[in-house]
Design a protein around this motif. Sequence first.
Motif, short mmCIF file in Angstrom:
data_model
loop_
_atom_site.label_atom_id
_atom_site.label_comp_id
_atom_site.label_asym_id
_atom_site.label_seq_id
_atom_site.Cartn_x
_atom_site.Cartn_y
_atom_site.Cartn_z
N MET A 1 0.85 -1.18 0.00
CA MET A 1 0.00 0.00 0.00
C MET A 1 0.89 1.23 0.00
SD MET A 1 -3.34 0.72 0.56
CE MET A 1 -4.05 2.31 0.48
N LEU A 2 0.44 2.24 -0.69
CA LEU A 2 1.16 3.53 -0.72
C LEU A 2 0.56 4.50 0.29
CD1 LEU A 2 1.50 4.12 -4.57
CD2 LEU A 2 3.30 3.45 -2.97
N TYR A 3 1.42 5.32 0.85
CA TYR A 3 1.00 6.35 1.79
C TYR A 3 1.74 7.64 1.45
CZ TYR A 3 -0.68 2.48 4.61
OH TYR A 3 -1.33 1.36 5.05
N VAL A 4 1.08 8.76 1.69
CA VAL A 4 1.73 10.06 1.60
C VAL A 4 1.66 10.67 2.99
CG1 VAL A 4 1.65 12.39 0.64
CG2 VAL A 4 1.18 10.43 -0.83
N GLN A 5 2.82 11.09 3.47
CA GLN A 5 2.87 11.79 4.75
C GLN A 5 3.22 13.24 4.50
OE1 GLN A 5 5.65 9.34 7.20
NE2 GLN A 5 3.93 9.36 8.62
N HIS A 6 2.41 14.12 5.05
CA HIS A 6 2.73 15.54 5.06
C HIS A 6 3.27 15.85 6.45
CE1 HIS A 6 1.58 19.84 5.84
NE2 HIS A 6 2.39 19.93 4.80
N TRP A 7 4.43 16.48 6.50
CA TRP A 7 5.02 16.84 7.77
C TRP A 7 5.26 18.33 7.83
CZ3 TRP A 7 9.63 19.34 7.37
CH2 TRP A 7 10.38 19.11 6.23
N SER A 8 5.23 18.88 9.03
CA SER A 8 5.59 20.29 9.25
C SER A 8 6.21 20.39 10.64
CB SER A 8 4.37 21.20 9.13
OG SER A 8 3.39 20.87 10.10
N PHE A 9 7.19 21.26 10.75
CA PHE A 9 7.85 21.45 12.03
C PHE A 9 6.92 22.14 13.02
CE2 PHE A 9 11.84 20.86 9.71
CZ PHE A 9 12.51 20.04 10.60
N LYS A 10 6.96 21.67 14.25
CA LYS A 10 6.27 22.35 15.33
C LYS A 10 7.03 23.64 15.64
CE LYS A 10 4.28 18.25 17.41
NZ LYS A 10 4.22 17.39 18.61
N ALA A 11 6.31 24.64 16.11
CA ALA A 11 6.93 25.93 16.43
C ALA A 11 8.08 25.74 17.42
CB ALA A 11 5.90 26.89 16.99
N GLY A 12 9.23 26.29 17.07
CA GLY A 12 10.39 26.26 17.95
C GLY A 12 11.24 25.00 17.88
N PHE A 13 10.90 24.07 16.96
CA PHE A 13 11.64 22.81 16.91
C PHE A 13 12.38 22.59 15.60
CE2 PHE A 13 8.85 22.03 20.43
CZ PHE A 13 9.65 21.30 21.31
N HIS A 14 12.51 23.62 14.78
CA HIS A 14 13.17 23.44 13.49
C HIS A 14 14.63 23.02 13.65
CE1 HIS A 14 15.23 24.84 9.75
NE2 HIS A 14 14.31 24.02 9.26
N GLN A 15 15.38 23.74 14.46
CA GLN A 15 16.81 23.44 14.58
C GLN A 15 17.03 22.04 15.15
OE1 GLN A 15 19.31 26.33 16.53
NE2 GLN A 15 21.03 24.92 16.65
N LYS A 16 16.36 21.69 16.23
CA LYS A 16 16.55 20.36 16.83
C LYS A 16 16.12 19.26 15.86
CE LYS A 16 16.19 21.75 21.63
NZ LYS A 16 15.44 21.61 22.88
N GLY A 17 15.02 19.47 15.15
CA GLY A 17 14.57 18.48 14.17
C GLY A 17 15.53 18.35 13.01
N ALA A 18 16.06 19.48 12.54
CA ALA A 18 17.03 19.45 11.44
C ALA A 18 18.30 18.72 11.86
CB ALA A 18 17.34 20.87 10.98
N GLU A 19 18.74 18.94 13.09
CA GLU A 19 19.93 18.25 13.58
C GLU A 19 19.70 16.74 13.65
OE1 GLU A 19 20.57 20.34 17.26
OE2 GLU A 19 21.58 22.02 16.26
N LYS A 20 18.51 16.32 14.08
CA LYS A 20 18.19 14.89 14.12
C LYS A 20 18.19 14.31 12.71
CE LYS A 20 14.78 11.52 15.59
NZ LYS A 20 13.83 11.13 16.60
N PHE A 21 17.59 15.03 11.78
CA PHE A 21 17.54 14.58 10.38
C PHE A 21 18.95 14.46 9.81
CE2 PHE A 21 17.47 15.89 5.87
CZ PHE A 21 16.78 14.79 5.35
N LEU A 22 19.77 15.48 10.00
CA LEU A 22 21.14 15.47 9.47
C LEU A 22 22.00 14.40 10.14
CD1 LEU A 22 21.70 19.31 9.15
CD2 LEU A 22 21.32 17.66 7.30
N GLY A 23 21.63 14.00 11.34
CA GLY A 23 22.35 12.95 12.05
C GLY A 23 21.94 11.54 11.63
N GLY A 24 21.09 11.45 10.62
CA GLY A 24 20.68 10.14 10.10
C GLY A 24 19.37 9.63 10.66
N GLY A 25 18.58 10.50 11.22
CA GLY A 25 17.33 10.06 11.84
C GLY A 25 16.13 10.00 10.92
N GLY A 26 16.33 10.08 9.61
CA GLY A 26 15.19 10.11 8.71
C GLY A 26 14.83 8.79 8.07
#
Length: 90
Positions: A1-26
């Motif tokens: 089955m196919l799924y589409v996920q739409h994601w958006s950063f919660k207010a104030g969490f862009h930097q921490k989320g970006a660091e997790k992503f860049l650290g291989g968390g995606g």
Amino acid sequence: MLYVQHWSFKAGFHQKGAEKFLGGGGDYPGVEMIGRYHAPGSLEGWIVLKTDDPKAIYQHAAEWGEFLNWETTPVFTDEEAGPIVAKVYS
């Protein structure tokens, strides 16, 4: 089955989320990622996934829940949707 996920950063969490992503968390264990797309100049994007185990998608979303808002939608290709529509209108 196919799924589409739409994601958006919660207010104030862009930097921490970006660091997790860049650290291989995606990565999505147990899920085939068809593509991940980022909207330029914004804090949102979309991911197209293929899996027979939606619980794996749920787990990934939960792991990112601190940083991201999620909307997950099951989707069909034209080839899959066509026969269903044909049944309705035949």
